[in-house]
Write an enzyme that holds these catalytic residues in place. Sequence first.
Site, PDB file in Angstrom:
ATOM      1  N   PRO A 290       0.849  -1.199   0.000  1.00 33.80           N
ATOM      2  CA  PRO A 290       0.000   0.000   0.000  1.00 33.80           C
ATOM      3  C   PRO A 290       0.883   1.247   0.000  1.00 33.80           C
ATOM      4  CG  PRO A 290      -0.641  -1.530   1.751  1.00 33.80           C
ATOM      5  CD  PRO A 290       0.656  -2.016   1.190  1.00 33.80           C
ATOM      6  N   GLU A 291       0.645   2.130  -0.932  1.00 33.41           N
ATOM      7  CA  GLU A 291       1.421   3.365  -1.020  1.00 33.41           C
ATOM      8  C   GLU A 291       0.617   4.499  -0.376  1.00 33.41           C
ATOM      9  OE1 GLU A 291       4.439   3.824  -2.007  1.00 33.41           O
ATOM     10  OE2 GLU A 291       4.883   1.861  -2.865  1.00 33.41           O
TER      11      GLU A 291
ATOM     12  N   ARG B  28       1.155 -10.922   5.257  1.00 33.25           N
ATOM     13  CA  ARG B  28       2.620 -11.059   5.376  1.00 33.25           C
ATOM     14  C   ARG B  28       3.160 -10.536   6.707  1.00 33.25           C
ATOM     15  NH1 ARG B  28       5.378  -9.278  -0.130  1.00 33.25           N
ATOM     16  NH2 ARG B  28       7.178 -10.116   0.948  1.00 33.25           N
TER      17      ARG B  28
END
Length: 269
Positions: A2-3, A109
């Site tokens: 996610p940016e 993750r």
Amino acid sequence: MPELPEVETTLRAIKKFKGQLLEEVKIHNRNLRWKIDHNLEKDSKNKKIISISRRAKYIIFDLEHMHLFLHLGMSGSLRIQKKDDNFFMKHDHVEFIFQNEKIIFNDPRRFGSLHITKNVGNHKLISQLGPEPLSNDFNGEYLLALSKKSKTNIKTLIMNQKNVVGIGNIYASEALFLSKINPLKTANRLNLKECKKIVSSSKEVLNQAIKVGGTTIKDFYSADGNRGYFSIQLNVYGRDGKKCKKCKGKIKKTIINQRATFYCLNCQS
Ligand code: ZN
């Protein structure tokens, strides 16, 4: 990963919890990137959310005399469900329980993290961060002053979170294309006009992605955590060997600081 635009959109989706009472935080797995503080549940119980904000890619909940903040890491996402909804997904690690709804933090993750602190500005993960890219603190004069002191290339410089936060790899390539600046150009060779252009192009690319993201907000109410990434119009990223949209020359790929970088030899000097 996610940016900044995805995090900004996430923030907008959960802003409605401002003013609500955080009844409790339920933690199903403490072993995220950093182990979640064992006092977090006790210290955040029945606290009012004073405000919700973003700093770089951190989402910050201001409670009375306390702050919770979280990072989505490589694969994290938040979703909103009804409080009594018993639907769960694999990798749901944390639930923030409010009166009618709950926010669920899912992270396959586990590179994300959740922290509690009395002074968020002094926290080691926050205190070293550069200015926000969309704020007025990130301007041409600021970038020129940084560049003059730097012997690195401009792409590495704008991706360094100590200089400015939130300009990720894709956005850096795209912003430099719009600026007509070669990503390999040594930063101390840039003039003010070029720095101003890099700043305005970076803001343009990020704002475009946030705008696209705004249309996906409804997905926060569905159970599907896989929203994917915002697809902005890419001029150069991932287009090596293809024709430049401006000059019909070929887009070139190179590696800068171990990151794939795309540019047009013709348009960018
Ligand atoms: Zn070109």
